[in-house]
Design a protein around this motif. Sequence first.
Motif, PDB file in Angstrom:
ATOM      1  N   THR A  62       0.825  -1.217   0.000  1.00  0.00           N
ATOM      2  CA  THR A  62       0.000   0.000   0.000  1.00  0.00           C
ATOM      3  C   THR A  62       0.856   1.264   0.000  1.00  0.00           C
ATOM      4  O   THR A  62       0.311   2.368  -0.034  1.00  0.00           O
ATOM      5  N   SER A  91     -11.697 -11.749   4.653  1.00  0.00           N
ATOM      6  CA  SER A  91     -12.001 -10.650   3.728  1.00  0.00           C
ATOM      7  C   SER A  91     -13.384 -10.050   3.963  1.00  0.00           C
ATOM      8  O   SER A  91     -13.635  -8.911   3.579  1.00  0.00           O
ATOM      9  N   GLN A  94     -12.562  -7.605   6.862  1.00  0.00           N
ATOM     10  CA  GLN A  94     -11.687  -6.493   6.485  1.00  0.00           C
ATOM     11  C   GLN A  94     -11.765  -6.263   4.973  1.00  0.00           C
ATOM     12  O   GLN A  94     -10.756  -6.365   4.268  1.00  0.00           O
ATOM     13  N   PRO A  95     -12.957  -5.920   4.474  1.00  0.00           N
ATOM     14  CA  PRO A  95     -13.098  -5.790   3.018  1.00  0.00           C
ATOM     15  C   PRO A  95     -12.302  -4.620   2.440  1.00  0.00           C
ATOM     16  O   PRO A  95     -11.796  -4.716   1.318  1.00  0.00           O
ATOM     17  N   LEU A  96     -12.171  -3.558   3.209  1.00  0.00           N
ATOM     18  CA  LEU A  96     -11.475  -2.385   2.661  1.00  0.00           C
ATOM     19  C   LEU A  96      -9.972  -2.618   2.625  1.00  0.00           C
ATOM     20  O   LEU A  96      -9.302  -2.286   1.642  1.00  0.00           O
ATOM     21  N   LEU A  97      -9.453  -3.221   3.699  1.00  0.00           N
ATOM     22  CA  LEU A  97      -8.030  -3.569   3.707  1.00  0.00           C
ATOM     23  C   LEU A  97      -7.733  -4.547   2.567  1.00  0.00           C
ATOM     24  O   LEU A  97      -6.731  -4.409   1.854  1.00  0.00           O
ATOM     25  N   THR A  98      -8.619  -5.519   2.392  1.00  0.00           N
ATOM     26  CA  THR A  98      -8.416  -6.509   1.330  1.00  0.00           C
ATOM     27  C   THR A  98      -8.392  -5.818  -0.038  1.00  0.00           C
ATOM     28  O   THR A  98      -7.548  -6.133  -0.888  1.00  0.00           O
ATOM     29  N   ALA A  99      -9.283  -4.843  -0.230  1.00  0.00           N
ATOM     30  CA  ALA A  99      -9.294  -4.113  -1.506  1.00  0.00           C
ATOM     31  C   ALA A  99      -7.997  -3.327  -1.685  1.00  0.00           C
ATOM     32  O   ALA A  99      -7.399  -3.321  -2.773  1.00  0.00           O
ATOM     33  N   GLN A 100      -7.534  -2.694  -0.601  1.00  0.00           N
ATOM     34  CA  GLN A 100      -6.314  -1.870  -0.682  1.00  0.00           C
ATOM     35  C   GLN A 100      -5.079  -2.706  -0.993  1.00  0.00           C
ATOM     36  O   GLN A 100      -4.245  -2.309  -1.805  1.00  0.00           O
ATOM     37  N   PRO A 150     -15.208 -10.688  -0.802  1.00  0.00           N
ATOM     38  CA  PRO A 150     -14.422  -9.466  -1.031  1.00  0.00           C
ATOM     39  C   PRO A 150     -13.010  -9.785  -1.525  1.00  0.00           C
ATOM     40  O   PRO A 150     -12.444  -9.039  -2.326  1.00  0.00           O
ATOM     41  N   ALA A 154     -11.497  -8.390  -5.051  1.00  0.00           N
ATOM     42  CA  ALA A 154     -10.230  -7.637  -5.083  1.00  0.00           C
ATOM     43  C   ALA A 154      -9.248  -8.284  -6.061  1.00  0.00           C
ATOM     44  O   ALA A 154      -8.573  -7.602  -6.839  1.00  0.00           O
TER      45      ALA A 154
END
Length: 334
Positions: A62, A91, A94-100, A150, A154
């Motif tokens: 990231t 996931s 922590q869907p946003l972390l996984t996307a990032q 998620p 991703a």
Amino acid sequence: MTTRYALITGITGQDGAYLAQLLLQKGYDVWGLVARRSTDTLWRLRELGIDADVRLIDGDLTDSSSLIRSMQASRADEVYNLAAQSFVGASWNQPLLTAQVTGLGAANLLEAMRMVNSQARFYQASTSEMFGLIQAEKQSETTPFYPRSPYGVAKLYAHWLTVNYRESYGLHASSGILFNHESPLRGLEFVTRKVTDAVARIKLGLTSELRLGNIDAKRDWGFAGDYVEAMWLMLQQDTPDDYVIATGRTTTVREMCRIAFSHVGLNMEDHVVIDPAFFRPAEVDVLLGDPGKARAQIGWEAKTSLEQLIAMMVEADLRRVSNGQPDARARLAA
Ligand code: NAP
Ligand code: F7E
């Protein structure tokens, strides 16, 4: 012969460790990006006896600046993007972390590579999870995707971005659509290693129960040591492309468990308890890969059967548990 330089993100993970070992054997100068953690992340490299042979760079998928720095320092002509939040179950939490990390992280790395060395070759760790709710009985490179988590969503972004950068900028960028692959270095949160570790503990009298979720799910499981060879082969081709990497055999979690318990003379029915806590909000019921293109075009095929793989994992866990080896159990949610 001139030295070849490789950069591996996710070098501390299961595949990263085996790939580093393979590339060292081939004479590469191997660099790895390592994200800072408070736990011991180098145990896999130590188990393979290669921790002193690879060069580690602090960084994070990231953090673009660390990726640019890694590309410059390593002078990599082969870049393997294996880093990810790779646990499907986590996931949803922590869907946003996984996307990032799992999604946008690939964009960060592709951009860093384009800026520093657009002639380098790029490997993206794509996944059978992109098939999700399967649209064909046997999934190949032409099967439509339908991710169910998620994590899968991703990975689909990262996959298509790799295709897009190949088509937009002429990068030598390939994706391996890898089906599940396991080993004694697998994380304890994944079902095979959860099972083989529990089998060892039950056999040695340390526990008596194993709590699992959906054991009717089916997976196409292979050995990680075989699969990293496919990654390397993809980057040796004149033309970049995408390949399904699989065994072509699918097995239920229940049957995989039975193989593991019977390896030490135990009955799974005496120990396995079904626990709703381990069911997922949406399941991938069955995966079965068609590795025909990889066989025909890059000469790859799986060498290790599920029975050999599970035996290898159970034996490694029996050794570890007998030696009282510490593990990452405290970190587990699975
Ligand atoms: P893994 O054991 O979970 O390894 C993941 C690696 O990514 C670890 O080294 C981890 O470091 C690193 N990482 C996580 N977040 C990071 C971040 N923000 N920045 C930099 N590094 C980060 O996974 P694996 O089984 O080796 O799989 C390798 C890749 O293939 C993953 O991308 C996975 O999604 C994909 N894949 C795996 C399979 C499979 O069956 N194994 C199948 C298809 C695709 P820490 O150890 O410090 O957390
Ligand atoms: O689950 C079921 C679970 O977590 C396999 C990752 O490497 O492969 C992996 O993802 C199956 C699922 O792997 C438990 O519901 C039952 O159906 O070992 P897993 P995964 O989700 O297939 C793909 C290809 C990747 O790309 C991923 O990065 O087993 N299952 N009971 C369970 N799973 C877990 N983890 N724990 C259980 O107790």
